[in-house]
Scaffold this active site. Structure first.
Site, PDB file in Angstrom:
ATOM      1  N   GLU A   1      21.758 -18.676   7.475  1.00 43.12           N
ATOM      2  CA  GLU A   1      20.881 -17.525   7.403  1.00 43.12           C
ATOM      3  C   GLU A   1      19.739 -17.832   6.441  1.00 43.12           C
ATOM      4  OE1 GLU A   1      23.267 -15.021   4.072  1.00 43.12           O
ATOM      5  OE2 GLU A   1      22.510 -14.044   5.856  1.00 43.12           O
TER       6      GLU A   1
ATOM      7  N   SER B   1      22.616 -15.528  -5.394  1.00 48.15           N
ATOM      8  CA  SER B   1      21.621 -14.899  -6.274  1.00 48.15           C
ATOM      9  C   SER B   1      20.423 -15.824  -6.466  1.00 48.15           C
ATOM     10  CB  SER B   1      22.257 -14.607  -7.639  1.00 48.15           C
ATOM     11  OG  SER B   1      22.554 -15.828  -8.292  1.00 48.15           O
TER      12      SER B   1
END
Lengths: 380, 402
Positions: free
Chosen positions: B245, B387
């Protein structure tokens, strides 16, 4: 949509890269800077040999008929090398004025000489009061029979000290800041009444302060297009400078990453510290965003809708400027003291990037204007 | 190098736009335009329409319902869906589990699950994170012990998005606690949420929304047939899933839609004796975000063009790491601009009689009450899916060799 280079484009990139690798080491560059012109005549001849100086001109005029993508490829390499030669002034700007504004006779006379490296041009537009406004023109052009008489002063004319011909904006009618009434004139630098004082720019290149005192030129000196012509050429130049900035940023990033791997403090390479790793990663993010914008610029350089082209170039100027500033500053910060010295390449990238950032409008200039024009994404 | 969309690509965009206009229920469009997420029914209904059209999973192989399209064409479809705005096909099904099953699943698994993933007959959720395994995902502790034809699963997953809607969950579990490296003892399972021993407990986030959950596993019996790939090689599936992704995370189309809408809002919203769009500070902040978004759009296209290449000719592209970092920063920046535009009426919390237990007046418009809620909610974006800090670790290691 396809971002790959063609075989010819790759060849162009490789041959220039090889030439600059051989001839444009940091020490060699210092030598060119000290020479009389402030850049290398030999390399200029070598660029001519590679065909770079005739690149953007139509084949019928004696050029190669290349477009903005080829200019991008070349400028990126010049950026990596911190090349000093007047390619932007002569080929990108001078060439742009000739292609879009000159007569067939003028092109026939000048293009072959430019392509051969025998003729240099410079664009004289900045005035003491004009800041970044191309339309703020106090220099005057008055009718003199069929020809013109030019009077005024142009400052910070890049490579204006060595140019053979000057492209000069001058006011034919109206008030100093009117957008109407501006003419663009092609003036031999040796014409009676032109006086030039050359000086060094903050990045080690050359420029000139030029006064025009009762300078008489013929009717053919006025190029077609006025302010719109100048804006078109400036937009093409912004695209070229964006690519040069990308080259500078990439070289600065590479130099910095190498240094992080070799410089030891506290008994280990400083690149093992996460604080520096993350900043190096951020430099890479900045580089890639700037590269994307240089590609957008190459794509938009030939956009026929002038307002659309202008808006996109403003976005390019803002985003490349922002990212270049981060990469330039961090190159010095992560090196530490060594990059503060004239003797080391690191600081010179920040110098060149800062000059590019302040050419043809800084970030705030374009941000204010682009906001006024409705932003990047106009409502459909 | 050709940097413009082709005639065919432009025509395709037009076709997509017209089809969406003709098929998207007005209710769904309205809800999404106001900045809210679609209801489960809306999501299912819309994905079934996309599936019927053959547009739910264009990036899958043709034999499993994909389209023989270029990456650019797929991008155009997803950008148009985002910018309408319409619900995007459910990421857990279409971008995460589907490709994993195609790459690692058995024939039976593919035949059973892939059509149901594409049509959203089964809604999957993702069981990766645990209370003790966030950025350090491989430290996960949920255990699966083999007993005959079953695994017995015990442990806890957290931050499980939309588990309250899910029919099934895909899970990373530890099958070998004694493996030399912690990555080596992990397996990938798919589990029916109706299996006894599974408890879903809502987590309410700072915006007041119920989006994520804790999921508890207490002696949950999972057939061995539900193992995906090889036992103890589940980390391969996880890495594949996470690397898959790349372009989706930039969500350029969605951000463009949010900006378009904000510009309309800002023409009306008060900005000190004039519409706030005329406030030079607001306007230049907005423009600055647009500029960055334009750069991100170009970067997305570069990564897509790269994905068009044969696998063997593909180089790891640093531009792809940019997408997650800048994409989420920009979505967050846009949410701040909405807060700015809402001003004092942004203080009004979204009205939810059920949660509040009181019936209070609607004193503000939807976009105003959603401005701060969305701003709060979108702080998550730079945390999930790796993150910003993890992305930078990856870049430093993979591309800079640090």
């Amino acid at each position: 949509m396809d971002f790959d280079l063609s075989e010819d484009q790759r060849l162009l990139q490789d041959s220039l890269q090889k030439l600059l690798k051989d001839k444009y080491g940091f020490e060699q560059r210092k030598g060119y800077m000290k020479s009389e012109t402030g850049w290398s005549r030999d390399l200029w001849a070598a660029y001519a040999e590679l065909g770079l100086l005739g690149m953007p001109f139509a084949e019928a005029d004696g050029g190669l008929g290349y477009g903005a993508v080829e200019t991008m490829i070349v400028m990126e390499q010049f950026g990596r090398a911190l090349a000093l030669e007047p390619f932007v002034s002569t080929v990108v700007m001078g060439g742009g004025f000739l292609r879009h504004g000159a007569s067939a006779e003028q092109r026939a006379a000048m293009v072959p000489e430019i392509a051969a490296g025998k003729r240099l041009l410079a664009f004289a537009h900045t005035e003491p009061q004009s800041r970044f406004d191309l339309h703020d023109v106090a220099t005057t052009a008055k009718k003199d029979g069929a020809g013109w008489i030019l009077d005024g002063r142009k400052g910070v004319v890049l490579h204006g000290d060595t140019a053979d011909d000057l492209v000069v904006t001058a006011r034919i009618s109206g008030q100093r800041r009117d957008r109407e009434g501006i003419g663009v004139f092609l003036v031999p630098a040796t014409a009676q009444g032109v006086s030039r004082r050359g000086f060094r720019t903050s990045d080690g290149q050359r420029a000139a302060d030029i006064t025009f005192d009762n300078v008489k030129v013929g009717p053919e000196a006025e190029l077609k297009g006025g302010l719109a012509l100048a804006e078109r050429v400036v937009d093409e130049t912004i695209a070229a400078l964006a690519a040069e900035a990308v080259g500078c940023m990439e070289a600065a990033k590479d130099l910095t990453v190498d240094y992080l791997k070799t410089r030891k403090q506290f008994g280990r390479p400083i690149g093992s510290f996460q604080a520096l790793q993350h900043r190096a990663a951020e430099m890479m993010v900045c580089l890639e965003q700037a590269r994307s914008m240089a590609m957008l610029a190459a794509m938009m350089a030939s956009e026929p809708d002038a307002a659309e082209r202008r808006r996109q170039m403003r976005a390019v100027k803002i985003e490349v400027g922002r990212n270049a500033r981060f990469v330039g500053q961090q190159t010095i910060q992560m090196h530490g003291g060594i990059a503060m010295t004239m003797e080391y390449a690191g600081g010179h990238y920040l110098k060149r990037l800062t000059v590019i950032e302040n050419m043809f409008g800084d970030m705030d200039h374009h941000l204010a204007a682009l906001s006024e024009e409705g932003g990047v994404f106009l409502a459909a | 190098m050709e940097l413009r969309f082709t005639e065919e690509e432009r025509a395709f965009r037009q076709e997509v736009r017209e089809w969406i206009d003709a098929n998207l229920p007005a209710e769904t469009r309205e809800r999404m335009a106001s900045g809210r997420t679609p209801t489960k029914a809306m999501q299912v209904d819309w994905q079934k329409r996309l599936y019927a059209k053959g547009w739910a999973v264009p990036h899958w192989p043709v034999e499993w319902g994909g389209q023989p399209w270029s990456a650019i064409k797929r991008f155009i479809l997803s950008e148009e869906i985002q910018s309408t705005p319409a619900p995007s096909p459910l990421g857990f099904n279409c971008n995460m589990l589907g490709p994993v099953l195609i790459a690692f699943g058995t024939e039976e698994q593919k035949k059973f699950f892939l059509p149901k993933l594409a049509s959203l007959d089964l809604w999957f959720c993702q069981g990766f994170s645990e209370p003790g395994a966030g950025s350090d995902l491989a430290s996960l502790k949920t255990r699966a012990v083999r007993e005959g034809d079953h695994y017995i699963v015990n442990g806890q997953k957290t931050w499980t998005t939309l588990a309250q809607h899910a029919d099934w969950i895909f899970l990373l579990v530890r099958t070998d606690p004694n493996a030399a490296k912690q990555q080596e003892g992990i397996s990938f399972l798919v589990v029916d949420m109706k299996t006894p021993g599974i408890t879903v407990r809502p987590i309410i986030t700072i915006d007041g929304a119920h989006e994520v959950n804790e999921v508890f596993f207490d002696d949950v019996k999972v057939p061995v047939a539900n193992l995906v790939g090889t036992e103890n090689r589940g980390w391969d599936c996880a890495k594949f899933l996470l690397s898959n992704e790349r372009t989706g995370q930039a969500r350029v189309g969605a951000s463009k839609e949010r900006i378009r809408r904000l510009k309309l809002i800002a023409k009306e919203a008060p900005g000190g004796g004039r519409p706030i769009i005329e406030d030079p500070r607001f306007r230049s902040r907005l423009t600055d975000v647009e500029v960055q978004l334009k750069a991100l759009e170009m970067t997305t296209l570069r990564v897509l063009a790269d994905e068009n290449r044969q696998l063997s000719q593909r180089k790891p592209n640093p531009a792809s790491s940019v997408l997650k970092i800048r994409g989420t920063e920009l979505q967050q920046a846009i949410s701040e601009l909405y807060v700015m535009a809402a001003g004092p009426y942004g203080l009004v919390a979204p009205h939810d009689p059920e949660a509040d237990g009181r019936n209070e007046p609607d004193v503000a418009e939807d976009w105003q009450t959603l401005a701060q809620a969305t701003y709060f909610n979108w702080r998550k974006q730079s945390i999930y899916g790796g993150s910003t800090e993890i992305q930078k670790n990856i870049m430093a290691k993979a591309f800079l060799g640090l």
